[in-house]
Write a protein that holds these residues in place. Structure first.
Motif, PDB file in Angstrom:
ATOM      1  N   VAL A  62      92.023  11.478 -37.554  1.00  0.00           N
ATOM      2  CA  VAL A  62      91.504  10.747 -39.039  1.00  0.00           C
ATOM      3  C   VAL A  62      92.230  11.234 -40.252  1.00  0.00           C
ATOM      4  O   VAL A  62      92.551  10.516 -40.900  1.00  0.00           O
ATOM      5  N   ALA A  63      92.547  12.583 -40.393  1.00  0.00           N
ATOM      6  CA  ALA A  63      93.134  13.140 -41.574  1.00  0.00           C
ATOM      7  C   ALA A  63      94.499  12.513 -41.508  1.00  0.00           C
ATOM      8  O   ALA A  63      94.943  11.939 -42.720  1.00  0.00           O
ATOM      9  N   ALA A  64      95.258  12.576 -40.379  1.00  0.00           N
ATOM     10  CA  ALA A  64      96.840  12.069 -40.345  1.00  0.00           C
ATOM     11  C   ALA A  64      96.682  10.529 -40.408  1.00  0.00           C
ATOM     12  O   ALA A  64      97.355  10.272 -41.357  1.00  0.00           O
ATOM     13  N   THR A  65      95.786  10.013 -40.350  1.00  0.00           N
ATOM     14  CA  THR A  65      95.791   8.307 -40.350  1.00  0.00           C
ATOM     15  C   THR A  65      95.496   8.204 -41.875  1.00  0.00           C
ATOM     16  O   THR A  65      96.096   7.022 -42.401  1.00  0.00           O
ATOM     17  N   GLU A  66      94.486   8.682 -42.394  1.00  0.00           N
ATOM     18  CA  GLU A  66      94.312   8.430 -44.165  1.00  0.00           C
ATOM     19  C   GLU A  66      95.199   8.895 -44.722  1.00  0.00           C
ATOM     20  O   GLU A  66      95.721   8.066 -45.595  1.00  0.00           O
ATOM     21  N   ALA A  67      96.120   9.978 -44.243  1.00  0.00           N
ATOM     22  CA  ALA A  67      96.981  10.490 -45.136  1.00  0.00           C
ATOM     23  C   ALA A  67      98.267   9.526 -45.186  1.00  0.00           C
ATOM     24  O   ALA A  67      98.873   8.955 -46.173  1.00  0.00           O
ATOM     25  N   LEU A  68      98.631   8.982 -43.913  1.00  0.00           N
ATOM     26  CA  LEU A  68      99.653   8.215 -43.608  1.00  0.00           C
ATOM     27  C   LEU A  68      99.329   6.645 -44.412  1.00  0.00           C
ATOM     28  O   LEU A  68     100.280   6.224 -45.048  1.00  0.00           O
ATOM     29  N   GLU A  69      98.176   6.173 -44.185  1.00  0.00           N
ATOM     30  CA  GLU A  69      97.860   4.907 -44.929  1.00  0.00           C
ATOM     31  C   GLU A  69      98.200   5.064 -46.392  1.00  0.00           C
ATOM     32  O   GLU A  69      98.593   4.099 -47.036  1.00  0.00           O
ATOM     33  N   LEU A  87     101.265   1.698 -44.513  1.00  0.00           N
ATOM     34  CA  LEU A  87     101.334   0.884 -43.356  1.00  0.00           C
ATOM     35  C   LEU A  87     100.009   0.822 -42.909  1.00  0.00           C
ATOM     36  O   LEU A  87      99.255   1.780 -42.891  1.00  0.00           O
ATOM     37  N   PRO A  88      99.575  -0.097 -41.983  1.00  0.00           N
ATOM     38  CA  PRO A  88      98.599  -0.056 -41.054  1.00  0.00           C
ATOM     39  C   PRO A  88      98.306   0.537 -40.022  1.00  0.00           C
ATOM     40  O   PRO A  88      99.298   0.647 -39.143  1.00  0.00           O
ATOM     41  N   ILE A  89      97.668   1.993 -40.225  1.00  0.00           N
ATOM     42  CA  ILE A  89      97.630   2.938 -39.228  1.00  0.00           C
ATOM     43  C   ILE A  89      96.409   3.053 -38.458  1.00  0.00           C
ATOM     44  O   ILE A  89      95.481   2.834 -39.058  1.00  0.00           O
ATOM     45  N   ARG A  90      96.699   3.327 -36.863  1.00  0.00           N
ATOM     46  CA  ARG A  90      95.394   3.375 -36.133  1.00  0.00           C
ATOM     47  C   ARG A  90      95.651   4.550 -35.103  1.00  0.00           C
ATOM     48  O   ARG A  90      96.709   4.966 -34.949  1.00  0.00           O
ATOM     49  N   ILE A  91      94.547   4.669 -34.529  1.00  0.00           N
ATOM     50  CA  ILE A  91      94.478   5.899 -33.539  1.00  0.00           C
ATOM     51  C   ILE A  91      94.484   5.169 -32.193  1.00  0.00           C
ATOM     52  O   ILE A  91      93.483   4.537 -32.063  1.00  0.00           O
ATOM     53  N   LYS A  92      95.236   5.876 -31.497  1.00  0.00           N
ATOM     54  CA  LYS A  92      94.914   5.665 -30.008  1.00  0.00           C
ATOM     55  C   LYS A  92      94.591   6.719 -29.316  1.00  0.00           C
ATOM     56  O   LYS A  92      95.017   7.870 -29.349  1.00  0.00           O
ATOM     57  N   TRP A  93      93.275   6.409 -28.604  1.00  0.00           N
ATOM     58  CA  TRP A  93      92.561   7.619 -28.060  1.00  0.00           C
ATOM     59  C   TRP A  93      93.595   8.277 -27.284  1.00  0.00           C
ATOM     60  O   TRP A  93      94.243   7.780 -26.137  1.00  0.00           O
ATOM     61  N   PRO A  94      93.505   9.730 -27.306  1.00  0.00           N
ATOM     62  CA  PRO A  94      92.597  10.442 -27.865  1.00  0.00           C
ATOM     63  C   PRO A  94      93.320  10.922 -29.190  1.00  0.00           C
ATOM     64  O   PRO A  94      92.635  11.397 -30.227  1.00  0.00           O
ATOM     65  N   ASN A  95      94.637  11.003 -29.090  1.00  0.00           N
ATOM     66  CA  ASN A  95      95.361  11.748 -30.259  1.00  0.00           C
ATOM     67  C   ASN A  95      96.768  11.334 -30.631  1.00  0.00           C
ATOM     68  O   ASN A  95      97.481  12.015 -31.394  1.00  0.00           O
ATOM     69  N   ASP A  96      96.986   9.978 -30.391  1.00  0.00           N
ATOM     70  CA  ASP A  96      98.176   9.234 -30.949  1.00  0.00           C
ATOM     71  C   ASP A  96      97.862   8.527 -32.107  1.00  0.00           C
ATOM     72  O   ASP A  96      97.007   7.785 -32.256  1.00  0.00           O
ATOM     73  N   ALA A 116     101.646   3.173 -35.672  1.00  0.00           N
ATOM     74  CA  ALA A 116     101.926   2.099 -36.848  1.00  0.00           C
ATOM     75  C   ALA A 116     102.335   0.802 -36.249  1.00  0.00           C
ATOM     76  O   ALA A 116     103.373   0.863 -35.462  1.00  0.00           O
ATOM     77  N   ASN A 117     101.728  -0.116 -36.406  1.00  0.00           N
ATOM     78  CA  ASN A 117     101.955  -1.518 -35.799  1.00  0.00           C
ATOM     79  C   ASN A 117     102.132  -1.444 -34.435  1.00  0.00           C
ATOM     80  O   ASN A 117     102.801  -2.046 -33.866  1.00  0.00           O
ATOM     81  N   GLY A 118     101.184  -0.529 -33.765  1.00  0.00           N
ATOM     82  CA  GLY A 118     101.260  -0.572 -32.299  1.00  0.00           C
ATOM     83  C   GLY A 118     102.141   0.469 -31.771  1.00  0.00           C
ATOM     84  O   GLY A 118     102.209   0.422 -30.552  1.00  0.00           O
ATOM     85  N   ARG A 119     102.909   0.883 -32.499  1.00  0.00           N
ATOM     86  CA  ARG A 119     104.141   1.781 -31.837  1.00  0.00           C
ATOM     87  C   ARG A 119     103.898   3.534 -32.288  1.00  0.00           C
ATOM     88  O   ARG A 119     103.412   3.482 -33.639  1.00  0.00           O
ATOM     89  N   LYS A 120     104.137   4.117 -31.702  1.00  0.00           N
ATOM     90  CA  LYS A 120     103.835   5.722 -31.751  1.00  0.00           C
ATOM     91  C   LYS A 120     104.455   6.362 -32.954  1.00  0.00           C
ATOM     92  O   LYS A 120     105.834   6.405 -32.794  1.00  0.00           O
ATOM     93  N   LEU A 121     103.853   6.881 -33.724  1.00  0.00           N
ATOM     94  CA  LEU A 121     104.414   7.307 -35.167  1.00  0.00           C
ATOM     95  C   LEU A 121     104.225   8.718 -35.301  1.00  0.00           C
ATOM     96  O   LEU A 121     104.996   9.492 -35.414  1.00  0.00           O
ATOM     97  N   ALA A 122     103.050   9.226 -34.571  1.00  0.00           N
ATOM     98  CA  ALA A 122     102.889  10.628 -34.675  1.00  0.00           C
ATOM     99  C   ALA A 122     101.713  10.846 -33.637  1.00  0.00           C
ATOM    100  O   ALA A 122     101.168  10.213 -32.921  1.00  0.00           O
ATOM    101  N   GLY A 123     101.671  12.295 -33.359  1.00  0.00           N
ATOM    102  CA  GLY A 123     100.843  12.826 -32.219  1.00  0.00           C
ATOM    103  C   GLY A 123     100.197  14.168 -32.917  1.00  0.00           C
ATOM    104  O   GLY A 123     100.768  14.849 -33.347  1.00  0.00           O
ATOM    105  N   ILE A 124      98.846  14.265 -32.187  1.00  0.00           N
ATOM    106  CA  ILE A 124      98.252  15.682 -32.505  1.00  0.00           C
ATOM    107  C   ILE A 124      97.771  16.258 -31.383  1.00  0.00           C
ATOM    108  O   ILE A 124      97.628  15.796 -30.233  1.00  0.00           O
ATOM    109  N   LEU A 125      98.201  17.933 -31.294  1.00  0.00           N
ATOM    110  CA  LEU A 125      98.180  18.522 -30.016  1.00  0.00           C
ATOM    111  C   LEU A 125      97.191  19.665 -30.542  1.00  0.00           C
ATOM    112  O   LEU A 125      97.619  20.633 -31.459  1.00  0.00           O
ATOM    113  N   THR A 126      96.141  20.059 -30.151  1.00  0.00           N
ATOM    114  CA  THR A 126      95.122  20.922 -30.539  1.00  0.00           C
ATOM    115  C   THR A 126      95.107  22.014 -29.160  1.00  0.00           C
ATOM    116  O   THR A 126      94.727  21.551 -28.082  1.00  0.00           O
TER     117      THR A 126
END
Length: 333
Positions: free
Chosen positions: A166-173, A178-187, A190-200
């Protein structure tokens, strides 16, 4: 190991040179202002030059800062960073490392404090979920790991991935528009293509959480042609999506600020608001999906996402499955 949190002499000197806005300042004046010797000044100037700062030195006039490198250095990150915890402790910067999560875990085991930050300009073994490789070219992305020590049950640690996304999405928007969305669970898409990933990843001690490292890989100024051929379609970068390069420092600062905001909400017991925001940004509830897991494939409709980020999937026969991880494909029919 002793970890230094306060601004060090090098960072104080850099900040002073920046305030002079390219004007020469004498060694005597710097020595008096910072209460350090002339030889100590020269030592720190040499270190700044090694990091890429263009500093002109003159025996009569002193020192003048001419240009700042495009590097994610501690002094640049802290300047203008609006946080109280994250990024205020030690910042470990690497020109190259295997991956920042590995470094973060090693530092956490050695006692690195909560809020410490690990940054790399390049990763030789960048990692995503399930051992996948994250393409990490030099100076073209953000490869960062934050060390946290949350006092939460082990069962609640998946919440950290959700809040980081959520933090990454809001920061990037906010920063890119850009229209940023999250793909479960951690991708992060941007416009349906992978821009970033989270690894915990979690470190435990006696079945309790000792530390968590939250890593983010973000493609910032990576040209389309630079991606390996097998990644060119699913992967994208801010450069590709906007048509222009972006300053990495502000993107990183924005994520750290948002991460601290949502981490604070978690510790205050207000995860419901985070989960609500996450559900909105994923828009997955009610969707028909396929989930690929080792040795198993599920198809069904997403009924809900529970408080730990687990998908509740209803199969065609009415059976409910709790999906903790897997590769999700959205089905259109």
């Amino acid at each position: 190991m002793v970890f230094k949190a306060a601004m060090n002499t090098k960072e104080q000197l850099l900040r002073y040179l920046k305030k002079e806005q390219g004007r020469f300042v004498s060694g005597e004046k710097v020595s008096s202002r910072l209460a350090i010797s002339r030889s100590a000044i020269w030592k720190q100037i040499s270190r700044l030059k090694e990091e890429g700062y263009d500093i002109e030195s003159s025996p009569r006039r002193g020192y003048a800062l001419r240009s700042i490198p495009d590097c994610l250095l501690a002094g640049e990150i802290r300047e203008g960073l609006n946080t109280r915890l994250i990024g205020r402790g030690p910042i470990f910067h690497f020109q190259q490392t295997d991956n920042t999560n590995n470094q973060g875990k090693a530092l956490a085991y050695e006692g690195a404090p909560e809020g410490a930050l690990v940054i790399a300009e390049e990763q030789s073994q960048g990692r995503g979920r399930r051992g996948r490789t994250w393409f990490s070219p030099h100076s073209q992305g953000i490869y960062a790991t934050v060390i946290l020590r949350p006092l939460i049950p082990l069962s609640e640690t998946p919440k950290l991935t959700l809040l980081a996304a959520v933090a990454a999405t809001e920061a990037l928007e906010t920063q890119t528009g850009l229209p940023i969305r999250i793909k479960w669970p951690n991708d992060i898409l941007a416009n349906g293509r992978k821009l970033a990933g989270i690894l915990t990843e979690i470190g435990t001690e006696m079945d309790a959480v000792d530390f968590a490292v939250i890593g983010m890989g973000l493609n910032v100024n990576v040209p389309q042609a630079s991606f390996p051929s097998d990644l060119r379609y699913p992967a994208t970068s801010i450069l590709i999506e906007t048509g222009r390069p972006f300053p990495r420092i502000r993107l990183l600062q924005s994520w750290l600020e948002a991460l601290e905001k949502y981490y604070s909400l978690l510790l205050q017991g207000d995860f419901d608001n985070i989960l609500s925001r996450w559900k909105f940004l994923t828009d997955i509830v009610g969707s028909r999906i396929a989930v690929e897991m080792p040795g198993r494939r599920y198809i069904g409709e997403v009924q809900d996402v529970d408080g730990n980020g687990v998908l509740i999937l209803k199969e065609s026969d009415g059976a409910l499955q709790r999906i903790f991880s897997g590769d999700v494909t959205l089905l259109t029919v």
